[in-house]
Scaffold this motif. Sequence first.
Motif, PDB file in Angstrom:
ATOM      1  N   VAL A 177     -32.563  24.302 -35.923  1.00  0.00           N
ATOM      2  CA  VAL A 177     -31.908  25.192 -35.505  1.00  0.00           C
ATOM      3  C   VAL A 177     -32.852  26.048 -34.966  1.00  0.00           C
ATOM      4  CG1 VAL A 177     -30.132  27.471 -34.649  1.00  0.00           C
ATOM      5  CG2 VAL A 177     -29.796  25.853 -36.266  1.00  0.00           C
ATOM      6  N   VAL A 178     -33.124  25.779 -33.278  1.00  0.00           N
ATOM      7  CA  VAL A 178     -34.278  26.789 -32.839  1.00  0.00           C
ATOM      8  C   VAL A 178     -34.212  28.066 -32.885  1.00  0.00           C
ATOM      9  CG1 VAL A 178     -36.089  26.372 -30.926  1.00  0.00           C
ATOM     10  CG2 VAL A 178     -35.047  25.033 -31.465  1.00  0.00           C
ATOM     11  N   ALA A 179     -32.983  28.370 -32.735  1.00  0.00           N
ATOM     12  CA  ALA A 179     -32.675  30.525 -32.140  1.00  0.00           C
ATOM     13  C   ALA A 179     -31.304  29.763 -32.282  1.00  0.00           C
ATOM     14  CB  ALA A 179     -33.367  30.763 -31.626  1.00  0.00           C
ATOM     15  N   LEU A 180     -30.658  31.251 -32.420  1.00  0.00           N
ATOM     16  CA  LEU A 180     -29.188  31.438 -32.759  1.00  0.00           C
ATOM     17  C   LEU A 180     -29.108  33.089 -31.497  1.00  0.00           C
ATOM     18  CD1 LEU A 180     -26.641  31.388 -34.372  1.00  0.00           C
ATOM     19  CD2 LEU A 180     -27.362  32.674 -35.652  1.00  0.00           C
ATOM     20  N   VAL A 181     -27.928  32.724 -30.889  1.00  0.00           N
ATOM     21  CA  VAL A 181     -27.602  34.068 -30.400  1.00  0.00           C
ATOM     22  C   VAL A 181     -26.008  33.895 -30.700  1.00  0.00           C
ATOM     23  CG1 VAL A 181     -26.778  34.698 -28.412  1.00  0.00           C
ATOM     24  CG2 VAL A 181     -28.797  33.751 -27.806  1.00  0.00           C
ATOM     25  N   THR A 182     -25.172  34.916 -31.383  1.00  0.00           N
ATOM     26  CA  THR A 182     -24.220  35.338 -32.002  1.00  0.00           C
ATOM     27  C   THR A 182     -23.165  36.263 -31.715  1.00  0.00           C
ATOM     28  OG1 THR A 182     -23.119  35.099 -34.491  1.00  0.00           O
ATOM     29  CG2 THR A 182     -25.638  36.630 -34.092  1.00  0.00           C
ATOM     30  N   GLY A 183     -22.371  35.956 -30.806  1.00  0.00           N
ATOM     31  CA  GLY A 183     -21.034  36.530 -31.031  1.00  0.00           C
ATOM     32  C   GLY A 183     -20.714  37.338 -32.099  1.00  0.00           C
ATOM     33  N   ASN A 184     -20.368  38.616 -32.700  1.00  0.00           N
ATOM     34  CA  ASN A 184     -19.921  39.221 -33.155  1.00  0.00           C
ATOM     35  C   ASN A 184     -20.862  38.859 -34.736  1.00  0.00           C
ATOM     36  OD1 ASN A 184     -16.852  38.816 -32.282  1.00  0.00           O
ATOM     37  ND2 ASN A 184     -18.200  40.101 -32.104  1.00  0.00           N
ATOM     38  N   SER A 185     -22.352  39.124 -34.506  1.00  0.00           N
ATOM     39  CA  SER A 185     -23.233  39.078 -35.712  1.00  0.00           C
ATOM     40  C   SER A 185     -23.010  37.772 -36.537  1.00  0.00           C
ATOM     41  CB  SER A 185     -23.355  40.547 -35.773  1.00  0.00           C
ATOM     42  OG  SER A 185     -23.740  41.274 -35.217  1.00  0.00           O
ATOM     43  N   TYR A 186     -23.080  38.008 -38.007  1.00  0.00           N
ATOM     44  CA  TYR A 186     -22.873  37.751 -39.570  1.00  0.00           C
ATOM     45  C   TYR A 186     -21.341  36.793 -39.419  1.00  0.00           C
ATOM     46  CZ  TYR A 186     -24.089  35.455 -43.886  1.00  0.00           C
ATOM     47  OH  TYR A 186     -23.886  34.330 -45.258  1.00  0.00           O
ATOM     48  N   ASN A 187     -21.077  35.936 -39.309  1.00  0.00           N
ATOM     49  CA  ASN A 187     -19.973  35.327 -38.574  1.00  0.00           C
ATOM     50  C   ASN A 187     -19.311  34.527 -39.155  1.00  0.00           C
ATOM     51  OD1 ASN A 187     -17.509  35.470 -37.052  1.00  0.00           O
ATOM     52  ND2 ASN A 187     -17.957  34.067 -35.446  1.00  0.00           N
ATOM     53  N   ILE A 188     -19.960  34.398 -40.776  1.00  0.00           N
ATOM     54  CA  ILE A 188     -19.238  33.365 -41.931  1.00  0.00           C
ATOM     55  C   ILE A 188     -18.549  34.318 -42.346  1.00  0.00           C
ATOM     56  CG2 ILE A 188     -20.672  31.918 -44.167  1.00  0.00           C
ATOM     57  CD1 ILE A 188     -22.967  32.074 -42.703  1.00  0.00           C
ATOM     58  N   THR A 210     -32.952  35.376 -34.266  1.00  0.00           N
ATOM     59  CA  THR A 210     -31.404  35.485 -33.240  1.00  0.00           C
ATOM     60  C   THR A 210     -31.607  36.894 -32.503  1.00  0.00           C
ATOM     61  OG1 THR A 210     -30.517  34.919 -35.783  1.00  0.00           O
ATOM     62  CG2 THR A 210     -29.275  36.280 -34.339  1.00  0.00           C
ATOM     63  N   VAL A 211     -30.565  36.535 -31.475  1.00  0.00           N
ATOM     64  CA  VAL A 211     -29.985  37.816 -30.913  1.00  0.00           C
ATOM     65  C   VAL A 211     -28.582  37.816 -31.522  1.00  0.00           C
ATOM     66  CG1 VAL A 211     -29.583  38.652 -28.522  1.00  0.00           C
ATOM     67  CG2 VAL A 211     -31.775  36.672 -28.604  1.00  0.00           C
ATOM     68  N   ALA A 212     -28.377  38.908 -31.591  1.00  0.00           N
ATOM     69  CA  ALA A 212     -26.775  39.077 -31.933  1.00  0.00           C
ATOM     70  C   ALA A 212     -25.981  39.997 -30.808  1.00  0.00           C
ATOM     71  CB  ALA A 212     -26.707  40.044 -33.558  1.00  0.00           C
ATOM     72  N   ILE A 213     -24.450  39.952 -30.490  1.00  0.00           N
ATOM     73  CA  ILE A 213     -23.301  40.973 -29.451  1.00  0.00           C
ATOM     74  C   ILE A 213     -22.673  41.287 -30.335  1.00  0.00           C
ATOM     75  CG2 ILE A 213     -23.548  40.072 -27.338  1.00  0.00           C
ATOM     76  CD1 ILE A 213     -25.630  37.963 -26.849  1.00  0.00           C
ATOM     77  N   ASP A 214     -22.026  42.670 -29.910  1.00  0.00           N
ATOM     78  CA  ASP A 214     -20.857  43.097 -30.107  1.00  0.00           C
ATOM     79  C   ASP A 214     -20.027  42.759 -28.502  1.00  0.00           C
ATOM     80  OD1 ASP A 214     -20.050  42.648 -31.710  1.00  0.00           O
ATOM     81  OD2 ASP A 214     -21.290  44.168 -33.183  1.00  0.00           O
ATOM     82  N   ALA A 233     -14.454  45.588 -34.796  1.00  0.00           N
ATOM     83  CA  ALA A 233     -15.154  47.035 -34.225  1.00  0.00           C
ATOM     84  C   ALA A 233     -16.246  46.797 -34.221  1.00  0.00           C
ATOM     85  CB  ALA A 233     -14.694  47.573 -36.059  1.00  0.00           C
ATOM     86  N   GLY A 234     -17.254  45.987 -34.536  1.00  0.00           N
ATOM     87  CA  GLY A 234     -18.240  46.153 -33.998  1.00  0.00           C
ATOM     88  C   GLY A 234     -19.228  45.771 -35.208  1.00  0.00           C
ATOM     89  N   THR A 235     -20.172  45.471 -35.278  1.00  0.00           N
ATOM     90  CA  THR A 235     -21.087  44.074 -36.325  1.00  0.00           C
ATOM     91  C   THR A 235     -22.584  44.378 -35.888  1.00  0.00           C
ATOM     92  OG1 THR A 235     -21.406  42.650 -34.454  1.00  0.00           O
ATOM     93  CG2 THR A 235     -20.034  42.525 -36.722  1.00  0.00           C
ATOM     94  N   ALA A 236     -23.226  45.892 -35.725  1.00  0.00           N
ATOM     95  CA  ALA A 236     -24.566  46.890 -36.548  1.00  0.00           C
ATOM     96  C   ALA A 236     -24.534  46.736 -37.701  1.00  0.00           C
ATOM     97  CB  ALA A 236     -24.492  48.217 -35.504  1.00  0.00           C
TER      98      ALA A 236
END
Length: 297
Positions: free
Chosen positions: A119-130, A239-243, A251-254
């Motif tokens: 993986v070069v880089a990650l864009v993830t909706g709702n941050s740590y999604n594991i 990583t860019v994490a997005i809500d 409810a948000g993943t900050a």
Amino acid sequence: MQRKSVRAGVLEIAYLETGPADGWPCILSHGFPYDVETYAETAPLLAESGARVILPYLRGYGPTRFLSPDTPRSGEQAALAADLLALMDALGIGRAVLGGYDWGGRASCILSALWPERVVALVTGNSYNIQNIPRSGEPEAPEIEATYWYQYYFHSERGHRGLQRDRRAIARTLWRMWSPKWAFGDAVFGRSAPAFDNPDFVEVVIHSYRHRFGLVPGDPAYAHIETQLVAQPPIALPTVAIDGDSDGVNAGTAGHRSRFTGPFDYRVFRDAGHNLPQERPIEWAQAVLDARAMAQA
């Protein structure tokens, strides 16, 4: 965009591809209950920036099919990650920028955590999604539990039959509830709805929402991955994490910041719900470009 397919692991994975064949690889994965149309506007923007964009239909969606009737129709997180890795191998992609949300974000996060060399880089909706399955029995605040009604519904045989009876109506209800400010209309939903007619959709979905609560066993073929995920491994990649600030199911993943040990940028899309790339395609495309730039810095 061209529709293609490739044998990858236990699947014949269907996918859309656009951009130069020798461009930088970018794989964007959709969630439940959505499909590759999520990225219909984002993909051309990235292709214009030199990306070879690949949009796979996840197992149980669209034209993607299992190669054998004997393969368990698992929807567990490890299976989704294994499918993504198998797709990269089948296409000869050594490393890629990965992006996704919901189910697709989960697969992308797992690859980023366990196979960072791919993986070069990650864009993830709702941050740590594991998923933290060993702690899935811990209750949440009542307002959060209320948003999970569909998961508890799918735990029952009533929910199983309901999904069999009218999967499109359930999907559309979730679209409305999860993205209350997104006026998507009949035409937009109609482009995605056929993806839910996949013959394995119901079984994959039901297994996914039961497995994450420890109610059913996983596919033994992926047990080695699930075992590693119990430790909730950190993600060290850019990583860019997005809500979305109007997400009706999250409810948000900050607070997930500690799970990321590399370069990290957290963003909130204003008036956006759960289906972030389709609701905010320009902003999502920019997040992908920014994540790649972080990796190149």
